[in-house]
Design an enzyme around this catalytic site. Structure first.
Site, mmCIF file in Angstrom:
data_model
loop_
_atom_site.group_PDB
_atom_site.id
_atom_site.type_symbol
_atom_site.label_atom_id
_atom_site.label_comp_id
_atom_site.label_asym_id
_atom_site.label_seq_id
_atom_site.Cartn_x
_atom_site.Cartn_y
_atom_site.Cartn_z
ATOM 1 C CB CYS A 136 -0.862 0.005 1.332
ATOM 2 S SG CYS A 136 -1.874 1.563 1.506
ATOM 3 C CB CYS A 139 -0.593 2.389 3.922
ATOM 4 S SG CYS A 139 -2.177 1.834 3.602
ATOM 5 C CG ASP A 140 3.319 1.265 4.501
ATOM 6 O OD1 ASP A 140 2.816 1.696 5.714
ATOM 7 O OD2 ASP A 140 2.987 0.188 3.985
#
Length: 311
Positions: A136, A139-140
């Site tokens: 993701c 997300c990261d």
């Protein structure tokens, strides 16, 4: 909610398909509960930007997921943040069993469990999850600002996230095992126009290299000429497709070779009263708008099914 409580409809999953099913079920005055163990919005919630959902030229995936959730809540849909561990078909009713051993019964089950990111099964992948390996980018990606990273895949998600990462990282290697991308033309055009993205066609990952701190590089091989190459980088984002979350699908339900549930045009399985929607169902494409359409279809069909059972 009490053990053995009876509903008209139980929806398992709170992505776009499940939430839309909840909206339509409540509009049909069906006693309905939606059960979700994770993030509402499903895969949509971890998508940075959505540009192809009608009515929104561009909207964040998490924001769109929240709009679905708030819309469902506006109809007073009962929502349980619990884990379903089993579904149990029956002649008089169907049931779901929760992790705390609570059993809920209903005339109709709408299974909207979605899918999960597939793994490369490459050396170093599992060991470095959370230490440079991610599924993701939104997300990261923040953790790799100004660094070199790789994106593995060739579909819409891979292209979207490569473009996203190009905005915040130093360089993006886009690794694809074929000689052409599967993603949409508009995304391909953006990829080709982005100078920070280096495309490696016909290339597979041999291993994800690391030290005690995490990922240090990527070993790749060209499948046509056999050339091996080592890429020095700190992050690897893997987008090689999704597998359906079919663990709770009853054993008697027909599935495709890929594990997707086979349904009729009403999204009903071969077990009457059990429906499958969204990324769990076998269909031509997985898109938010199609998942929402599945939810609508299943809920409308569920209303008719419940009416015939009660008449």
């Amino acid at each position: 909610m009490t053990n053995n409580e009876m509903y008209d409809v139980i929806i398992v999953g709170g992505g776009p398909a499940g939430l839309t099913a909840g909206i339509y079920a409540m509009r049909a005055a069906l006693k309905t509960v939606l059960i979700e163990k994770g993030v509402f919005g499903g895969q949509m919630a971890i998508t940075k930007g959505v540009e192809n959902y009608p009515g929104f030229i561009e909207i964040g995936g998490f924001e769109l997921g929240d709009k679905f959730l708030q819309h469902a809540k506006a109809y007073d849909l009962e929502i349980l943040e619990k884990e379903v561990v089993a579904t149990e078909p029956g002649l008089e009713y169907h049931a779901v069993r929760l992790a705390d051993d609570t059993v809920l019964k209903a005339h109709v089950l709408i299974l909207a469990a979605g899918g999960s990111a597939k793994k490369l099964q490459a050396q170093g992948e599992q060991e470095n999850f959370g230490k440079g390996v991610s599924y993701c980018a939104t997300c990261d990606g923040f953790f790799f600002r100004g660094k070199d990273v790789a994106v593995v895949g060739g579909g819409d998600t891979a292209l979207e996230d490569a473009l996203y990462l190009a905005k915040i990282t130093n360089k993006v290697y886009l690794v694809h095992r074929r000689d052409a991308f599967r993603g949409s033309r508009i995304l391909q055009q953006r990829i080709f126009a982005e100078p920070k993205i280096e495309i490696l066609y016909d290339t597979v990952v041999s291993s994800i290299d690391s030290d005690a701190s995490g990922v240090t590089g990527l070993s790749v091989q060209n499948v046509k000429n056999g050339e091996n190459r080592k890429l020095a980088l700190e992050g690897v984002f893997i987008f090689v497709g999704f597998a359906p979350n079919n663990q709770i699908v009853p054993a008697g339900v027909k599935r495709s070779t890929g594990g997707y549930v086979i349904t009729d045009e009403k999204c009903e399985t071969d077990i009457p009263g059990i429906f499958a929607v969204g990324d769990l169902r076998q269909k031509y494409a997985n898109q938010i708008v199609l998942a929402a359409a599945d939810g609508c279809t299943a809920a409308l069909a569920a209303a008719h099914y419940v009416e015939t059972r009660k008449s």
